[in-house]
Write a protein that holds these residues in place. Structure first.
Motif, PDB file in Angstrom:
ATOM      1  N   HIS A   1       0.794  -1.225   0.000  1.00 15.54           N
ATOM      2  CA  HIS A   1       0.000   0.000   0.000  1.00 15.54           C
ATOM      3  C   HIS A   1       0.827   1.276   0.000  1.00 15.54           C
ATOM      4  CE1 HIS A   1      -3.405  -2.586   0.587  1.00 15.54           C
ATOM      5  NE2 HIS A   1      -2.812  -3.134   1.639  1.00 15.54           N
ATOM      6  N   HIS A   2       2.056   1.219   0.492  1.00  6.71           N
ATOM      7  CA  HIS A   2       2.884   2.428   0.556  1.00  6.71           C
ATOM      8  C   HIS A   2       3.784   2.586  -0.660  1.00  6.71           C
ATOM      9  CE1 HIS A   2       1.591   3.267   4.601  1.00  6.71           C
ATOM     10  NE2 HIS A   2       1.823   2.003   4.914  1.00  6.71           N
ATOM     11  N   ARG A   3       4.245   1.476  -1.223  1.00  9.65           N
ATOM     12  CA  ARG A   3       5.198   1.557  -2.328  1.00  9.65           C
ATOM     13  C   ARG A   3       4.617   1.137  -3.664  1.00  9.65           C
ATOM     14  NH1 ARG A   3      10.577  -0.702   0.710  1.00  9.65           N
ATOM     15  NH2 ARG A   3      10.668   1.010   2.166  1.00  9.65           N
ATOM     16  N   TRP A   4       3.453   0.519  -3.649  1.00 14.07           N
ATOM     17  CA  TRP A   4       2.845   0.010  -4.878  1.00 14.07           C
ATOM     18  C   TRP A   4       1.442   0.560  -5.048  1.00 14.07           C
ATOM     19  CZ3 TRP A   4       5.669  -3.145  -8.091  1.00 14.07           C
ATOM     20  CH2 TRP A   4       6.843  -3.671  -7.555  1.00 14.07           C
ATOM     21  N   GLU A   5       1.078   0.839  -6.282  1.00 14.19           N
ATOM     22  CA  GLU A   5      -0.261   1.323  -6.619  1.00 14.19           C
ATOM     23  C   GLU A   5      -0.969   0.247  -7.446  1.00 14.19           C
ATOM     24  OE1 GLU A   5      -2.331   4.984  -9.097  1.00 14.19           O
ATOM     25  OE2 GLU A   5      -0.150   4.746  -9.099  1.00 14.19           O
ATOM     26  N   THR A   6      -2.155  -0.152  -7.024  1.00 13.71           N
ATOM     27  CA  THR A   6      -2.937  -1.116  -7.794  1.00 13.71           C
ATOM     28  C   THR A   6      -3.508  -0.398  -9.011  1.00 13.71           C
ATOM     29  OG1 THR A   6      -3.474  -2.405  -5.823  1.00 13.71           O
ATOM     30  CG2 THR A   6      -4.907  -2.699  -7.744  1.00 13.71           C
ATOM     31  N   ILE A   7      -3.148  -0.897 -10.200  1.00 20.84           N
ATOM     32  CA  ILE A   7      -3.597  -0.253 -11.435  1.00 20.84           C
ATOM     33  C   ILE A   7      -4.620  -1.100 -12.179  1.00 20.84           C
ATOM     34  CG2 ILE A   7      -1.548   1.173 -11.754  1.00 20.84           C
ATOM     35  CD1 ILE A   7      -0.496  -0.973 -13.663  1.00 20.84           C
ATOM     36  N   TYR A   8      -4.754  -2.368 -11.770  1.00 17.94           N
ATOM     37  CA  TYR A   8      -5.720  -3.261 -12.409  1.00 17.94           C
ATOM     38  C   TYR A   8      -6.063  -4.347 -11.404  1.00 17.94           C
ATOM     39  CZ  TYR A   8      -7.733  -6.598 -15.718  1.00 17.94           C
ATOM     40  OH  TYR A   8      -8.565  -7.465 -16.370  1.00 17.94           O
ATOM     41  N   GLU A   9      -7.345  -4.686 -11.316  1.00 18.07           N
ATOM     42  CA  GLU A   9      -7.765  -5.740 -10.399  1.00 18.07           C
ATOM     43  C   GLU A   9      -8.867  -6.567 -11.051  1.00 18.07           C
ATOM     44  OE1 GLU A   9      -9.058  -6.232  -5.711  1.00 18.07           O
ATOM     45  OE2 GLU A   9      -8.371  -4.302  -6.467  1.00 18.07           O
ATOM     46  N   GLU A  10      -8.736  -7.888 -10.941  1.00 17.28           N
ATOM     47  CA  GLU A  10      -9.738  -8.805 -11.471  1.00 17.28           C
ATOM     48  C   GLU A  10      -9.831 -10.007 -10.540  1.00 17.28           C
ATOM     49  OE1 GLU A  10     -10.727 -11.489 -15.425  1.00 17.28           O
ATOM     50  OE2 GLU A  10      -9.301  -9.844 -15.592  1.00 17.28           O
ATOM     51  N   LYS A  11     -11.037 -10.261 -10.047  1.00 18.54           N
ATOM     52  CA  LYS A  11     -11.298 -11.391  -9.146  1.00 18.54           C
ATOM     53  C   LYS A  11     -10.318 -11.403  -7.964  1.00 18.54           C
ATOM     54  CE  LYS A  11     -13.387 -14.133 -12.764  1.00 18.54           C
ATOM     55  NZ  LYS A  11     -13.380 -15.355 -13.539  1.00 18.54           N
ATOM     56  N   ASN A  12     -10.055 -10.217  -7.422  1.00 24.35           N
ATOM     57  CA  ASN A  12      -9.154 -10.008  -6.279  1.00 24.35           C
ATOM     58  C   ASN A  12      -7.674 -10.248  -6.597  1.00 24.35           C
ATOM     59  OD1 ASN A  12     -11.169  -9.150  -4.469  1.00 24.35           O
ATOM     60  ND2 ASN A  12     -11.755 -11.269  -4.100  1.00 24.35           N
ATOM     61  N   TRP A  13      -7.322 -10.478  -7.850  1.00 23.49           N
ATOM     62  CA  TRP A  13      -5.918 -10.509  -8.286  1.00 23.49           C
ATOM     63  C   TRP A  13      -5.543  -9.068  -8.607  1.00 23.49           C
ATOM     64  CZ3 TRP A  13      -2.906 -15.006  -9.418  1.00 23.49           C
ATOM     65  CH2 TRP A  13      -3.561 -16.215  -9.166  1.00 23.49           C
ATOM     66  N   LYS A  14      -4.324  -8.659  -8.291  1.00 19.75           N
ATOM     67  CA  LYS A  14      -3.916  -7.268  -8.486  1.00 19.75           C
ATOM     68  C   LYS A  14      -2.660  -7.158  -9.335  1.00 19.75           C
ATOM     69  CE  LYS A  14      -4.982  -6.764  -3.833  1.00 19.75           C
ATOM     70  NZ  LYS A  14      -4.341  -6.736  -2.580  1.00 19.75           N
ATOM     71  N   VAL A  15      -2.711  -6.259 -10.296  1.00 23.37           N
ATOM     72  CA  VAL A  15      -1.509  -5.822 -11.003  1.00 23.37           C
ATOM     73  C   VAL A  15      -1.159  -4.476 -10.384  1.00 23.37           C
ATOM     74  CG1 VAL A  15      -0.549  -5.050 -13.202  1.00 23.37           C
ATOM     75  CG2 VAL A  15      -2.090  -7.028 -13.145  1.00 23.37           C
ATOM     76  N   GLN A  16       0.078  -4.381  -9.890  1.00 23.00           N
ATOM     77  CA  GLN A  16       0.506  -3.165  -9.226  1.00 23.00           C
ATOM     78  C   GLN A  16       1.724  -2.566  -9.921  1.00 23.00           C
ATOM     79  OE1 GLN A  16       1.143  -4.509  -5.149  1.00 23.00           O
ATOM     80  NE2 GLN A  16      -0.917  -3.814  -4.603  1.00 23.00           N
TER      81      GLN A  16
END
Length: 73
Positions: free
Chosen positions: A15-30
């Motif tokens: 949460h401090h160093r990574w930004e979630t830019i895409y999320e699908e079915k609770n999988w995250k691309v950060q």
């Protein structure tokens, strides 16, 4: 291809160093936030629904393609 697969070490969600830019079915691309970029091996990463690191890559598209592959199988 610059995709690197990982053995699934648990993360804190980034949460401090990574930004979630895409999320699908609770999988995250950060994406790694710029002020911390030099600390990351690759600027993008893929987390499973339990915040385990499964892959990192140079581009968002590589991880989205890999996620599509994982969700289909």
């Amino acid at each position: 291809m610059s995709l690197v697969k990982h053995m699934g070490p648990r993360t804190l969600g980034g949460h401090h160093r990574w930004e979630t830019i895409y999320e699908e079915k609770n999988w995250k691309v950060q994406h790694h936030k710029m002020e911390y970029f030099m600390m990351a091996e690759k600027p993008y990463r893929l987390l499973d629904p339990h915040d385990h690191l499964l892959a990192s890559a140079d581009t968002e598209e590589e991880l989205k393609n890999y996620l599509d592959h994982l969700l289909k199988h």
